[in-house]
Design an enzyme around this catalytic site. Sequence first.
Site, PDB file in Angstrom:
ATOM      1  CB  SER A  43      -0.718  -0.007   1.189  1.00  0.00           C
ATOM      2  OG  SER A  43      -0.185   0.012   2.476  1.00  0.00           O
ATOM      3  CG  ASP A 333      -3.605   5.641   6.812  1.00  0.00           C
ATOM      4  OD1 ASP A 333      -2.248   5.452   7.171  1.00  0.00           O
ATOM      5  OD2 ASP A 333      -4.181   5.289   5.897  1.00  0.00           O
ATOM      6  CG  HIS A 336      -0.513   4.124   4.503  1.00  0.00           C
ATOM      7  ND1 HIS A 336      -1.835   3.639   5.035  1.00  0.00           N
ATOM      8  CD2 HIS A 336      -0.294   2.908   3.965  1.00  0.00           C
ATOM      9  CE1 HIS A 336      -1.996   2.299   4.578  1.00  0.00           C
ATOM     10  NE2 HIS A 336      -0.903   1.875   3.857  1.00  0.00           N
TER      11      HIS A 336
END
Length: 369
Positions: A43, A333, A336
Amino acid sequence: MKTEQKRWLIICVVATFFMSNSSCNKVVQGVPQVPCYFIFGDSLADNGNNNRIATMARADYLPYGIDFPRGSTGRFSNGKTVVDVITELLGFNDYIQPYANASGREILRGVNYASAAAGIRDETGQQLGARISFGGQVNNYVTTVSHIVGILGNANLAANHIKKCIFSIGLGSNDYLNNYFMRDYYDTSHRYTAKKYADALIQQYAKQIRILYNYGARKFVFNGIGPIGCSPNSLAQYSQDGSTCVAKINSANQMFNRRLISLVDYFNENLPDAKFIYINNYGIFRDLINRPKNFGFRVTNKGCCGVGRNNGQITCLPFQTPCQNRNNYIFWDAFHPTEAASTIVGRRSYSAASSTDVYPIDIRRLAQL
């Protein structure tokens, strides 16, 4: 708290996090320093491959992309990711397309195969739903090579094109976040010591790298794992004071990174006509954590958006209102980095600010080889 975490599970990665105040929205125009850039990862690099698959690990909704000129594309950030920054620095006139969207001659400039929740191990992240593991990403690259051969006309021309490209690999974080340290879902921590687990990961990692090499890859960037134990998620779950990094997690990450550096040495000695480098994301990110004011950051232990203790238990919810002063935050978040943080790691990966940022050379010099 545990019930809420299981409900939302744990979206992907923390890894490699970074910094900066810059917020450029346009790709640098110019002649690319390499003809193509191939990206494998999770991600931290996914820019849309998970948008069309059945998974909870996706970010194709606001507030993700709130500061990105194209909006919410699937990037797990308020704006650019590290690979976006490096794409700019390499001189490409647009970002590298995700495999899910790439077609035609645009694949000649590279493809992004990264998939949120993906790991080196095939089972990693399975509690989140579908994802494309490292092995699956490599298989997709093999398919791409066949298309490149068709576009250019023969295998020799394709090989000559591919050998000049940069191959970035950034996996391993989820193998800890969404596997080894998730004992309710996985038994790896019972079957492996931390040292044996790192060995097993590197063995599988090396297997995939050899496939990439056999299909033409020659310039490799190995991205080390960042200090996952310093992420808002880890702080929310395991830190007693909510700010002290979790030593047992960071220790395991460092074991993996040391073996990755050794793999760089091994491949540089044993794979002819190839060059391998290592990016010290752990060191770069700890630099941000330890000296945040030097880089313009004020908040190091909270997410700009998310839910739970210090916005650190799960990721941003759809249409959640994030913090306003996003450039002051290292973390976007629970896992990340913000665009501001990603900009610094991208710059220091491309052109090392310290001799410890990279090994043995940086991406800028790799591109010149």
